[in-house]
Design a protein around this motif. Structure first.
Motif, mmCIF file in Angstrom:
data_model
loop_
_atom_site.group_PDB
_atom_site.id
_atom_site.type_symbol
_atom_site.label_atom_id
_atom_site.label_comp_id
_atom_site.label_asym_id
_atom_site.label_seq_id
_atom_site.Cartn_x
_atom_site.Cartn_y
_atom_site.Cartn_z
ATOM 1 N N SER A 21 0.826 -1.206 0.000
ATOM 2 C CA SER A 21 0.000 0.000 0.000
ATOM 3 C C SER A 21 0.861 1.257 0.000
ATOM 4 O O SER A 21 0.535 2.249 -0.660
ATOM 5 C CB SER A 21 -0.933 -0.009 1.215
ATOM 6 O OG SER A 21 -1.888 -1.049 1.113
ATOM 7 N N ALA A 69 2.211 1.522 -3.611
ATOM 8 C CA ALA A 69 1.180 1.940 -4.564
ATOM 9 C C ALA A 69 0.849 3.422 -4.402
ATOM 10 O O ALA A 69 0.685 4.144 -5.393
ATOM 11 C CB ALA A 69 -0.072 1.088 -4.369
ATOM 12 N N ASP A 70 0.764 3.895 -3.160
ATOM 13 C CA ASP A 70 0.459 5.303 -2.923
ATOM 14 C C ASP A 70 1.604 6.198 -3.395
ATOM 15 O O ASP A 70 1.378 7.276 -3.971
ATOM 16 C CB ASP A 70 0.197 5.545 -1.437
ATOM 17 C CG ASP A 70 -1.116 4.937 -0.966
ATOM 18 O OD1 ASP A 70 -1.941 4.555 -1.831
ATOM 19 O OD2 ASP A 70 -1.306 4.825 0.260
ATOM 20 N N THR A 80 1.440 6.328 -7.232
ATOM 21 C CA THR A 80 0.298 7.140 -7.667
ATOM 22 C C THR A 80 0.591 8.627 -7.510
ATOM 23 O O THR A 80 0.248 9.434 -8.381
ATOM 24 C CB THR A 80 -0.949 6.758 -6.860
ATOM 25 O OG1 THR A 80 -1.257 5.375 -7.105
ATOM 26 C CG2 THR A 80 -2.143 7.604 -7.262
ATOM 27 N N GLU A 107 -1.275 -8.389 -7.685
ATOM 28 C CA GLU A 107 -2.107 -7.396 -7.007
ATOM 29 C C GLU A 107 -1.530 -5.990 -7.167
ATOM 30 O O GLU A 107 -2.264 -5.031 -7.428
ATOM 31 C CB GLU A 107 -2.240 -7.746 -5.525
ATOM 32 C CG GLU A 107 -3.008 -6.729 -4.699
ATOM 33 C CD GLU A 107 -4.441 -6.518 -5.178
ATOM 34 O OE1 GLU A 107 -4.986 -5.416 -4.953
ATOM 35 O OE2 GLU A 107 -5.019 -7.452 -5.782
ATOM 36 N N LEU A 108 -0.224 -5.860 -7.036
ATOM 37 C CA LEU A 108 0.392 -4.541 -7.191
ATOM 38 C C LEU A 108 0.209 -4.011 -8.606
ATOM 39 O O LEU A 108 -0.117 -2.833 -8.795
ATOM 40 C CB LEU A 108 1.874 -4.603 -6.833
ATOM 41 C CG LEU A 108 2.646 -3.284 -7.003
ATOM 42 C CD1 LEU A 108 2.029 -2.161 -6.182
ATOM 43 C CD2 LEU A 108 4.120 -3.478 -6.649
ATOM 44 N N ARG A 147 -2.147 -4.534 -10.635
ATOM 45 C CA ARG A 147 -3.535 -4.084 -10.814
ATOM 46 C C ARG A 147 -3.749 -2.682 -10.239
ATOM 47 O O ARG A 147 -4.641 -1.966 -10.690
ATOM 48 C CB ARG A 147 -4.501 -5.072 -10.150
ATOM 49 C CG ARG A 147 -4.723 -6.355 -10.923
ATOM 50 C CD ARG A 147 -5.904 -7.141 -10.378
ATOM 51 N NE ARG A 147 -5.621 -7.725 -9.070
ATOM 52 C CZ ARG A 147 -5.156 -8.964 -8.892
ATOM 53 N NH1 ARG A 147 -4.917 -9.738 -9.945
ATOM 54 N NH2 ARG A 147 -4.940 -9.430 -7.677
ATOM 55 N N ARG A 148 -2.924 -2.312 -9.257
ATOM 56 C CA ARG A 148 -3.098 -1.043 -8.578
ATOM 57 C C ARG A 148 -2.251 0.079 -9.164
ATOM 58 O O ARG A 148 -2.353 1.222 -8.718
ATOM 59 C CB ARG A 148 -2.765 -1.211 -7.089
ATOM 60 C CG ARG A 148 -3.717 -2.178 -6.388
ATOM 61 C CD ARG A 148 -3.330 -2.424 -4.943
ATOM 62 N NE ARG A 148 -3.368 -1.193 -4.145
ATOM 63 C CZ ARG A 148 -3.182 -1.179 -2.820
ATOM 64 N NH1 ARG A 148 -2.963 -2.320 -2.169
ATOM 65 N NH2 ARG A 148 -3.224 -0.047 -2.161
#
Length: 385
Positions: free
Chosen positions: A210, A213-214, A217, A238-239, A241-242
């Protein structure tokens, strides 16, 4: 073909005959369906290589020849990273020189290169986050001034100094804001380097994801992608996809790369792999099939190579570079089996014998007689034969 005596990790020795080379149609052009980089190793000067250090102990001609072999197969080169023994024999002055030389060679043929930056000019232990930030920025400037695009490698110094996820974010924010070109981040797991345990501020990789990913972004315009080297295929999926649109997931998973690169129809991983330096011909041929829309052909070539890769990267995983250099020696890509820092002692003779068997099983050896002669001679001087 003459049988040779090969040791095994189980302590036995048996006769073995190398099989024929794989029949592969490779491509000299970069793949169009995926981005693909091979992380290459460094060839030591065999007369001077020792555990004393790296200065003057690199065979530059042989090292650069390895890069040209990869470029000839349409692969990009990931330079001065952990496959090149970065932080495990290759110090920052040598890494800087390696980057400069490789970038200069790449310009002679318009070849693809990315270069690792780290904080390894700092002394071991005791560096604060401000010093870590300055060290990253120094190396970023050196690489960009030489015309390179940076891969921001995980920092042992940051792992030791950070007290929370915010400390990581502060450092990465400063570097990404300063970068003149989009940067590739690198999440290297503790399986590769135990000093990186708890990177991003959390022992739990799901919580760390998380943070990553943040961060991406928030800096999507300055992040070309992230190389994930956790050997956890589900977390990687999963990563990716984010990730924001346009940001690449470069797999560093040397156990599961076939499925990850092929993708699920919606998402796929690109490649930045040490394994590709070992199986470069197979990777080139497989990517050519994928470019042609033949996923089955891609899988048929690449999937069998994972058994060899798993053995190369077997625990303790940090010694995978030994297998990379050993197989380069057996295929004739270099003329000896010595490594900077005496790193070749990190694997047993039995492990090296098992690598010969696994490499032969996928037809890695273009000239089996040549490779068998080299392997037999090496083992003979160690009393096996």
């Amino acid at each position: 073909m003459t049988a040779i005596a090969l040791p095994s990790a189980d302590g036995t020795t048996s006769a073995f005959t190398l099989g024929p080379p794989a029949n592969l149609t490779t491509s000299s052009s970069p793949a169009t369906s995926r981005l693909a980089y091979a992380a290459s190793h460094v060839v030591a000067d065999p007369l001077r290589a020792s555990a004393e250090g790296t200065a003057g102990r690199i065979d530059w001609d042989a090292t650069l020849a390895l890069r040209h072999r990869l470029w000839d197969l349409g692969l990009g080169v990931a330079e001065a990273m952990d496959t090149a023994q970065r932080g495990m024999g290759l110090d920052w002055p040598a890494a800087r020189e390696l980057a400069r030389r490789t970038l200069a060679e790449a310009r002679t043929r318009d070849a693809r290169v990315v270069v690792g930056i780290a904080t390894d000019q700092l002394p071991e232990g005791g560096a604060g986050t401000e010093a870590v930030r300055a060290a990253y920025l120094e190396q970023l400037a050196e690489v960009e001034d030489a015309g390179g695009q940076a891969v921001m490698m995980a920092s042992r110094h940051l792992a030791a100094a950070a007290r929370s996820a915010d400390d990581y974010l502060d450092v990465y924010d400063a570097v990404l804001r300063q970068a003149g070109e989009p940067v590739i981040l690198h999440w290297l797991g503790e399986v590769f380097d135990p000093a990186l345990a708890g990177y991003w501020g959390y022992e739990d990789p799901a919580k760390a994801m998380s943070v990553v990913a943040d961060l991406i972004t928030a800096h999507a315009a300055n992040v070309r992608g992230i190389k994930v080297s956790l050997l956890d295929a589900e977390l990687e999926k999963e990563l990716r996809r984010r990730l924001p649109a346009g940001v690449h997931l470069f797999t560093g998973d040397d156990y599961h790369y076939t499925d990850l690169i092929a993708g699920d129809g919606r998402h796929h991983s690109d490649a930045l792999l040490g394994a590709f330096a070992v199986i470069a011909r197979h990777a080139s041929a497989a990517l050519a099939r994928l470019d042609a829309g033949d996923e089955a052909g891609f899988r048929g070539i690449l999937a069998p190579t994972e058994s060899l890769s798993r053995l190369v990267f077997a625990a303790p995983t940090r010694y995978y570079k030994v297998g990379v250099a050993w197989l380069a020696y057996l295929t004739g890509a270099q003329n000896h089996f010595r490594m900077i820092g005496g790193f070749e002692t990190g694997r047993s003779l039995g492990h090296l014998g098992d690598l010969v068997r696994a490499a032969s099983a996928i037809g890695l050896f273009d000239d089996p007689e040549f490779s068998a002669t080299r392997a037999a001679a090496y083992f003979a001087v160690h009393g096996i034969g």
